[in-house]
Write a protein that holds these residues in place. Structure first.
Motif, PDB file in Angstrom:
ATOM      1  N   ARG A   1       5.532  -0.235  10.085  1.00  0.00           N
ATOM      2  CA  ARG A   1       6.506  -1.496  10.335  1.00  0.00           C
ATOM      3  C   ARG A   1       6.541  -2.038  11.503  1.00  0.00           C
ATOM      4  N   ASP A   2       6.173  -1.163  12.633  1.00  0.00           N
ATOM      5  CA  ASP A   2       6.004  -1.615  13.994  1.00  0.00           C
ATOM      6  C   ASP A   2       4.750  -1.310  14.706  1.00  0.00           C
ATOM      7  N   ASN A   3       3.971  -0.567  13.865  1.00  0.00           N
ATOM      8  CA  ASN A   3       2.644  -0.225  14.329  1.00  0.00           C
ATOM      9  C   ASN A   3       2.757   0.886  15.532  1.00  0.00           C
ATOM     10  N   ARG A   4       3.649   1.917  15.721  1.00  0.00           N
ATOM     11  CA  ARG A   4       3.974   2.591  16.628  1.00  0.00           C
ATOM     12  C   ARG A   4       3.419   3.910  15.895  1.00  0.00           C
ATOM     13  N   ILE A   5       2.919   4.657  17.166  1.00  0.00           N
ATOM     14  CA  ILE A   5       2.583   6.103  16.690  1.00  0.00           C
ATOM     15  C   ILE A   5       3.594   6.981  16.916  1.00  0.00           C
ATOM     16  N   LEU A   6       3.959   7.631  15.714  1.00  0.00           N
ATOM     17  CA  LEU A   6       5.405   8.663  15.733  1.00  0.00           C
ATOM     18  C   LEU A   6       5.022   9.859  16.128  1.00  0.00           C
ATOM     19  N   TRP A   7       3.594  10.308  15.881  1.00  0.00           N
ATOM     20  CA  TRP A   7       3.487  11.944  16.093  1.00  0.00           C
ATOM     21  C   TRP A   7       1.829  12.187  15.835  1.00  0.00           C
ATOM     22  N   GLY A   8       1.294  13.253  16.436  1.00  0.00           N
ATOM     23  CA  GLY A   8      -0.018  13.497  16.317  1.00  0.00           C
ATOM     24  C   GLY A   8      -0.446  14.856  16.538  1.00  0.00           C
TER      25      GLY A   8
ATOM     26  N   ALA B   1       1.625  18.324   9.355  1.00  0.00           N
ATOM     27  CA  ALA B   1       2.343  17.015   9.106  1.00  0.00           C
ATOM     28  C   ALA B   1       3.580  17.002   8.513  1.00  0.00           C
ATOM     29  N   THR B   2       3.705  18.011   7.499  1.00  0.00           N
ATOM     30  CA  THR B   2       4.966  17.920   6.735  1.00  0.00           C
ATOM     31  C   THR B   2       6.375  17.736   7.435  1.00  0.00           C
ATOM     32  N   GLU B   3       6.622  18.428   8.527  1.00  0.00           N
ATOM     33  CA  GLU B   3       7.654  18.135   9.462  1.00  0.00           C
ATOM     34  C   GLU B   3       8.020  16.833   9.686  1.00  0.00           C
ATOM     35  N   PRO B   4       7.185  16.173  10.602  1.00  0.00           N
ATOM     36  CA  PRO B   4       7.367  14.845  11.170  1.00  0.00           C
ATOM     37  C   PRO B   4       7.416  13.666   9.879  1.00  0.00           C
ATOM     38  N   LEU B   5       6.932  14.097   8.889  1.00  0.00           N
ATOM     39  CA  LEU B   5       7.158  13.336   7.559  1.00  0.00           C
ATOM     40  C   LEU B   5       8.679  13.523   6.969  1.00  0.00           C
ATOM     41  N   GLY B   6       9.281  14.753   7.313  1.00  0.00           N
ATOM     42  CA  GLY B   6      10.424  14.786   6.468  1.00  0.00           C
ATOM     43  C   GLY B   6      10.133  15.592   5.265  1.00  0.00           C
ATOM     44  N   ALA B   7       9.383  16.157   5.170  1.00  0.00           N
ATOM     45  CA  ALA B   7       8.953  16.704   3.833  1.00  0.00           C
ATOM     46  C   ALA B   7       8.951  18.306   4.240  1.00  0.00           C
ATOM     47  N   ARG B   8       8.797  18.790   2.803  1.00  0.00           N
ATOM     48  CA  ARG B   8       8.676  20.542   2.889  1.00  0.00           C
ATOM     49  C   ARG B   8       7.926  20.910   1.705  1.00  0.00           C
ATOM     50  N   LEU B   9       6.836  21.828   2.199  1.00  0.00           N
ATOM     51  CA  LEU B   9       5.772  22.392   1.110  1.00  0.00           C
ATOM     52  C   LEU B   9       6.677  23.407   0.152  1.00  0.00           C
ATOM     53  N   PRO B  10       6.116  23.352  -0.885  1.00  0.00           N
ATOM     54  CA  PRO B  10       6.682  24.196  -1.848  1.00  0.00           C
ATOM     55  C   PRO B  10       7.134  25.496  -1.553  1.00  0.00           C
ATOM     56  N   ARG B  11       7.855  26.544  -2.193  1.00  0.00           N
ATOM     57  CA  ARG B  11       8.394  27.569  -1.800  1.00  0.00           C
ATOM     58  C   ARG B  11       7.527  28.714  -1.469  1.00  0.00           C
TER      59      ARG B  11
END
Length: 170
Positions: free
Chosen positions: A86-93, A114-124
């Motif tokens: 949306r605003d071409n800002r780097i969020l994480w690297g 990358a999962t944490e900054p994406l707000g995701a969790r990998l399977p159990r």
């Protein structure tokens, strides 16, 4: 997720950036929280970061994973950035290193990171591994991935070497 751009000696090996991006996409697509769009072919990706962010918005993506590969001797260094479309800002690297033989392990490590900054969790199955190993940071370390892969291949010298490096780091 875009194919990783190739720089330095890695140029001319376009498939490496595409394969690494595909491996990251496959891992991230296993999460429930993310909708991962297909990785475009290298020829489909043109333009600067602003044009790429606009293309991501048109495809319905809020965020864009992009990165680069650089060959340094026998080592390939990968960088991965999460960009707000949306605003071409780097969020994480992040970045990681591997030999050409270890690119699959590097892709797994980058995807896990990358999962944490994406707000995701990998399977159990990854959660159990994190508990056994002592935390997400350790499991995301490229050395942990290398040690696990070496154990699976029954490559004792490589497993011992990677494990010794883990002891140094953690």
């Amino acid at each position: 997720i875009l194919p990783l751009q190739l720089r330095g000696r890695a140029e001319g090996s376009q498939y490496v950036g595409l394969v690494l991006a595909e491996a990251i996409a496959v891992t991230l697509s296993q999460t429930r929280e993310l909708r991962v769009l297909p990785v475009p072919a290298p020829g489909e990706v043109r333009g600067g970061t602003l044009e790429l962010a606009e293309a991501a918005r048109r495809a319905g993506a809020d965020r864009l994973l992009m990165g680069a590969l650089v060959e340094e001797g026998e080592t390939v260094r990968a960088t991965l950035s999460l960009v707000d479309a949306r605003d071409n800002r780097i969020l994480w690297g992040t970045q990681g290193d591997a030999s050409r033989d270890g690119l699959r392990d590097l892709a797994a490590s980058l995807a896990r990171a990358a999962t944490e900054p994406l707000g995701a969790r990998l399977p159990r199955r990854y959660e159990q591994l994190e508990r056994l190993a002592g935390g997400a940071e350790l499991v995301a370390a490229p050395e942990f991935i290398r040690a696990s892969a070496a154990v699976n291949r029954r490559d004792v010298p490589a497993a011992v070497e990677a494990s010794a490096r883990l002891v140094e780091l953690f």
